[in-house]
Design an enzyme around this catalytic site. Structure first.
Site, PDB file in Angstrom:
ATOM      1  N   CYS A 135      52.459  14.763  42.097  1.00  0.00           N
ATOM      2  CA  CYS A 135      52.891  13.618  43.075  1.00  0.00           C
ATOM      3  C   CYS A 135      54.008  14.154  44.136  1.00  0.00           C
ATOM      4  O   CYS A 135      53.613  13.738  45.415  1.00  0.00           O
ATOM      5  CB  CYS A 135      54.088  12.788  42.125  1.00  0.00           C
ATOM      6  SG  CYS A 135      54.914  11.353  43.187  1.00  0.00           S
ATOM      7  N   GLU A 205      45.905  11.217  40.994  1.00  0.00           N
ATOM      8  CA  GLU A 205      46.348  11.180  42.427  1.00  0.00           C
ATOM      9  C   GLU A 205      44.826  10.892  43.132  1.00  0.00           C
ATOM     10  O   GLU A 205      45.031   9.741  43.811  1.00  0.00           O
ATOM     11  CB  GLU A 205      46.985  12.536  43.062  1.00  0.00           C
ATOM     12  CG  GLU A 205      48.302  12.803  42.393  1.00  0.00           C
ATOM     13  CD  GLU A 205      49.298  11.533  42.995  1.00  0.00           C
ATOM     14  OE1 GLU A 205      49.001  10.872  43.989  1.00  0.00           O
ATOM     15  OE2 GLU A 205      50.567  11.562  42.496  1.00  0.00           O
TER      16      GLU A 205
END
Ligand SMILES: Cc1ncc(CO)c(N)n1
Length: 219
Positions: A135, A205
């Site tokens: 992240c 992601e």
């Protein structure tokens, strides 16, 4: 080669696909429909709420004081930086609570946050932290990719700027240190779990851009 270099190398094919995903390409070209960005922001609101919360959950399980402090500092950076910027964007776009609640969390966002929770509960703090790292780190890498070209849309430029900001870079480096220190502490089975959690988060992601691009729904 550090542990984070190794796991980044393993995840690089996924990262490369994030760098060239249509969501990212259109964001930098300025052609990304605002409705798509709006959907992304709402999903990312759910994501960040869970992500911030996980910092506290991992800290509560960590036996290492410096690690606990770094996690709580990371949560503060997120709240003062990214979360505050997002609140401004919500205002600009007039995104109200009712719209957020009505949309609800989408499947991919739900899966991603539950993957991070599972990493913590099955592997402990070190694995949980490894699941958080993409992240921070991937978004910084995306920011660096987009920095030179930028975006003609002020809102998209603001999005890019956040991830190359000094405070953000500091937060990324803090997380890299935590993961490398954790990898030295644990046995090789847990180290493998850390790598797996990191690679899966990297895959999520990539799926997150696609989720937003398609405005994914449960039905
Ligand atoms: C899905 C996702 N990954 C990473 C970040 C960066 O904090 C974010 N805001 N959202």
């Amino acid at each position: 080669m550090t542990f984070t270099d190794q796991i980044q190398e393993a995840a690089m094919p996924l990262w490369q696909r994030s760098f060239v995903h249509p969501f990212i390409q259109e964001l930098t070209q300025g052609t990304l429909p605002l409705s798509t960005f709006r959907y992304y922001l709402i999903q990312d609101y759910f994501y960040l709420k869970n992500f911030c919360d996980l910092h506290g959950k991992i800290a509560a399980q960590s036996q290492v004081e410096a690690e606990r402090n770094a996690l709580l500092a990371g949560e503060r950076t997120l709240n003062h930086g990214e979360v505050a910027i997002r609140q401004g964007m919500f205002k600009t776009l007039k995104i109200e609570k009712a719209e957020v609640n009505q949309l609800g969390i989408a499947p991919t966002c739900y899966n991603y946050v539950n993957h991070m929770r599972a990493a913590l509960s099955s592997g402990g703090p070190e694995v949980g932290i490894a699941a958080l790292l993409p992240c921070y780190w991937l978004y910084h890498a995306v920011g660096l990719h987009l920095q030179a070209h930028g975006s003609p849309v002020a809102l998209y430029q603001q999005w890019i700027d956040n991830y190359i900001d000094d405070d953000y870079v500091q937060a990324v480096n803090r997380m890299l240190d935590l993961v490398n220190q954790g990898a030295q502490r644990v046995d090789s089975t847990t180290r493998d779990q850390m790598a797996e959690a990191f690679i899966r988060s990297s895959a999520y992601e990539l799926q997150f851009w696609e989720m937003a691009y398609q405005k994914e729904q449960w039905n």
